[in-house]
Design a protein around this motif. Structure first.
Motif, PDB file in Angstrom:
ATOM      1  N   MET A   1       0.853  -1.206   0.000  1.00 19.13           N
ATOM      2  CA  MET A   1       0.000   0.000   0.000  1.00 19.13           C
ATOM      3  C   MET A   1       0.883   1.250   0.000  1.00 19.13           C
ATOM      4  N   LYS A   2       0.553   2.184  -0.847  1.00 25.81           N
ATOM      5  CA  LYS A   2       1.355   3.400  -0.961  1.00 25.81           C
ATOM      6  C   LYS A   2       0.470   4.638  -0.974  1.00 25.81           C
ATOM      7  N   LEU A   3       0.902   5.653  -0.277  1.00 27.11           N
ATOM      8  CA  LEU A   3       0.226   6.948  -0.392  1.00 27.11           C
ATOM      9  C   LEU A   3       0.982   7.738  -1.453  1.00 27.11           C
ATOM     10  N   ASP A   4       0.249   8.419  -2.304  1.00 32.28           N
ATOM     11  CA  ASP A   4       0.906   9.172  -3.368  1.00 32.28           C
ATOM     12  C   ASP A   4       1.240  10.581  -2.868  1.00 32.28           C
ATOM     13  N   PRO A   5       2.536  10.851  -2.635  1.00 31.04           N
ATOM     14  CA  PRO A   5       2.884  12.158  -2.064  1.00 31.04           C
ATOM     15  C   PRO A   5       2.369  13.322  -2.917  1.00 31.04           C
ATOM     16  N   LYS A   6       2.215  13.073  -4.208  1.00 33.09           N
ATOM     17  CA  LYS A   6       1.719  14.157  -5.067  1.00 33.09           C
ATOM     18  C   LYS A   6       0.290  14.556  -4.706  1.00 33.09           C
ATOM     19  N   ARG A   7      -0.460  13.597  -4.166  1.00 30.97           N
ATOM     20  CA  ARG A   7      -1.839  13.906  -3.788  1.00 30.97           C
ATOM     21  C   ARG A   7      -1.978  14.288  -2.312  1.00 30.97           C
ATOM     22  N   GLU A   8      -0.881  14.144  -1.584  1.00 29.72           N
ATOM     23  CA  GLU A   8      -0.930  14.418  -0.144  1.00 29.72           C
ATOM     24  C   GLU A   8      -0.100  15.650   0.157  1.00 29.72           C
ATOM     25  N   SER A   9      -0.738  16.796   0.104  1.00 28.36           N
ATOM     26  CA  SER A   9       0.033  18.034   0.248  1.00 28.36           C
ATOM     27  C   SER A   9       0.678  18.141   1.634  1.00 28.36           C
ATOM     28  N   TRP A  10       0.070  17.479   2.638  1.00 32.74           N
ATOM     29  CA  TRP A  10       0.670  17.533   3.984  1.00 32.74           C
ATOM     30  C   TRP A  10       2.034  16.832   4.011  1.00 32.74           C
ATOM     31  N   ALA A 127       4.151   5.732   7.610  1.00 32.61           N
ATOM     32  CA  ALA A 127       4.400   5.968   6.178  1.00 32.61           C
ATOM     33  C   ALA A 127       5.765   6.615   6.036  1.00 32.61           C
ATOM     34  N   THR A 128       6.557   6.104   5.093  1.00 32.90           N
ATOM     35  CA  THR A 128       7.869   6.690   4.849  1.00 32.90           C
ATOM     36  C   THR A 128       7.683   8.009   4.089  1.00 32.90           C
ATOM     37  N   ALA A 129       8.792   8.738   3.958  1.00 30.90           N
ATOM     38  CA  ALA A 129       8.715  10.042   3.302  1.00 30.90           C
ATOM     39  C   ALA A 129       8.169   9.932   1.879  1.00 30.90           C
ATOM     40  N   ASP A 130       8.442   8.797   1.202  1.00 32.90           N
ATOM     41  CA  ASP A 130       7.889   8.690  -0.155  1.00 32.90           C
ATOM     42  C   ASP A 130       6.556   7.950  -0.209  1.00 32.90           C
ATOM     43  N   GLY A 131       5.918   7.736   0.955  1.00 33.72           N
ATOM     44  CA  GLY A 131       4.522   7.286   0.959  1.00 33.72           C
ATOM     45  C   GLY A 131       4.315   5.793   1.164  1.00 33.72           C
TER      46      GLY A 131
END
Ligand code: ATP
Ligand code: MG
Length: 410
Positions: A1-10, A127-131
């Motif tokens: 599972m990954k969070l997309d940093p581009k979509r997560e402005s925080w 979550a790591t810095a890159d999501g």
């Protein structure tokens, strides 16, 4: 599972990056930010976990020109201040001993140990810095299913910190789906006496967070049935009134106001409001508001005329008037009255409060010698002015003053 940093402005905001850059590549986001981002909900505050010790964290933040406040140093927490925004940076740790309120902790480099000291699996996601999402306790599956589940044995975890009983209901009200985890509920009910050990401040904070959920009523009912609510709040509670207030908020897109909701839950009794405010260490402002609502006596109905509304607004002020409207609205079973209630709020927010044009000087100029009579006459004329819907006609006001002076003085 990954969070997309581009979509997560925080995640990518320069102020966040500044903290991560200072802490190095091992730091990870944790807690509410990760949980809420995965649920596509608003991320308010950002917590960070790191294997660095609090001393190292302080050094690195300072070297990077960021603020470093030792807000919970012995528990491993240093608050970084980056462009004015606080970020809680906490060293990985495990609890060595606990007494139901506080823990003595040991720092560790082991992420799994850190995950295991957290309360619920959905709160132990990193979550790591890159999501990249790191899930060491099965939190992702629970989050998706809306299961608020303790990390490990519910009873043992509650005995370490009784506040977790309240956090269980709070998180379920916000993120849970369906019924509460039955093992957790059983443990919470059995261990409820431990709540008495907690400080008023901590209980207050959790209770207000619970009350700020979209609809806290189902959890409050569960807490009442389990005898837990009675440990916190005395008196006959009106969960139904609070539930209606929550429905009003939802229907009109009002932001939940947890102190007002607490007032809706409590009985109409100043002494109860006082004892709750004292026990839960409310600020003077919040205590005064709870007592004011609990002791209110004005007749407030949905069909007040605009003139009556103005009169009340002048007498009691906008905020206390709004509070009363919400409480009475929450007691009104007729949904069709909603337009009227909203109209009252509308008048309250748009009416410019007039200033009574006369002063003591005018009364003295009318021939009354300085003394207590001046004030009495002034307020007598003010009463008339209010009843005359704040008449602007100066002549009528002067006439009235003259009449009151003639009838009262000498
Ligand atoms: P929010 O900020 O939306 O209230 P949060 O999950 O960030 O939610 P916090 O109270 O800010 O909650 O705590 C941050 C994290 O610290 C939690 O996610 C949890 O992992 C851990 N935590 C906080 N309080 C406790 C506690 N009493 N027992 C165990 N872990 C806790
Ligand atoms: Mg948080």
């Amino acid at each position: 599972m990954k969070l997309d940093p581009k979509r997560e402005s925080w995640m990518t905001a320069p102020k966040t990056r500044a903290v991560l850059d200072a802490l190095g590549p091992e730091a990870r986001f944790v807690g509410g930010a990760v949980r809420n981002a995965l649920l596509k909900r608003e991320v308010s505050d950002v917590d960070i976990a790191t294997p660095l010790t609090p001393d190292e964290v302080t050094e690195r933040l300072t070297a990077a020109g960021l603020g470093a406040v030792p807000t919970g140093f012995e528990h491993g927490t240093v608050t970084a201040i980056s462009t004015g925004t606080p970020f809680e940076v906490t060293t990985l740790r495990r609890d060595v001993s606990t007494d139901g309120r506080r823990a003595v902790v040991a720092f560790t480099k082991d992420w799994k140990e850190d995950a295991q000291r957290r309360d619920f699996t959905m709160n132990a996601l990193y979550a790591t810095a890159d999501g990249e999402v790191v899930d060491l306790v099965g939190g992702l599956a629970d989050l998706q299913a809306g299961r608020v589940r303790f990390v490990g044995d519910a009873t043992a975890r509650i005995r370490e910190d009784y506040l977790r009983i309240l956090r269980l209901f709070r998180f379920h009200a916000w993120y849970g789906k369906g019924d509460l985890d039955s093992e957790a509920l059983r443990a919470a009910a059995t261990e409820k006496a431990g709540l008495a050990q907690l400080s008023g401040e901590r209980v207050q904070k959790e209770l207000l967070r619970l009350l700020a959920a979209d609809d806290p009523a189902p959890m409050l009912r569960t807490m009442a049935a389990a005898g837990i609510l009675g440990e916190l709040l005395p008196g006959a509670l009106s969960i139904a009134r609070l539930e209606h207030l929550a429905a009003i908020d939802a229907g009109a897109f009002f932001t939940p106001d947890p102190v007002l909701r607490l007032a809706a839950l409590l009985p109409h009794d100043v002494s109860v409001a006082q004892s709750v405010a004292k026990k839960l260490k409310f600020s003077n402002a919040h205590a005064a508001r709870l007592e004011d609502i609990a002791g209110s006596k004005e007749k407030i109905v949905s069909y007040l005329s605009v003139k009556e509304v103005r009169k009340l607004l002048y007498r009691i002020g906008i905020a206390p008037f709004r509070d009363r409207v919400f409480i009475k609205w929450a007691e009104d079973p007729r949904e069709s009255n909603a337009v009227n209630w909203r109209m009252l709020l509308e008048v309250a927010s748009t009416w410019p409060r007039p200033i009574f044009p006369l002063t003591g000087r005018d009364v003295m100029l009318a021939g009354v010698p300085e003394g207590p009579l001046v004030g009495r006459i002034l307020s007598e004329v003010e009463d008339w002015w209010i009843d005359a819907d704040f008449i602007e006609d100066e002549f009528s006001l002067a006439e009235r003053l003259k009449a009151v002076v003639q009838a009262t003085a000498y």
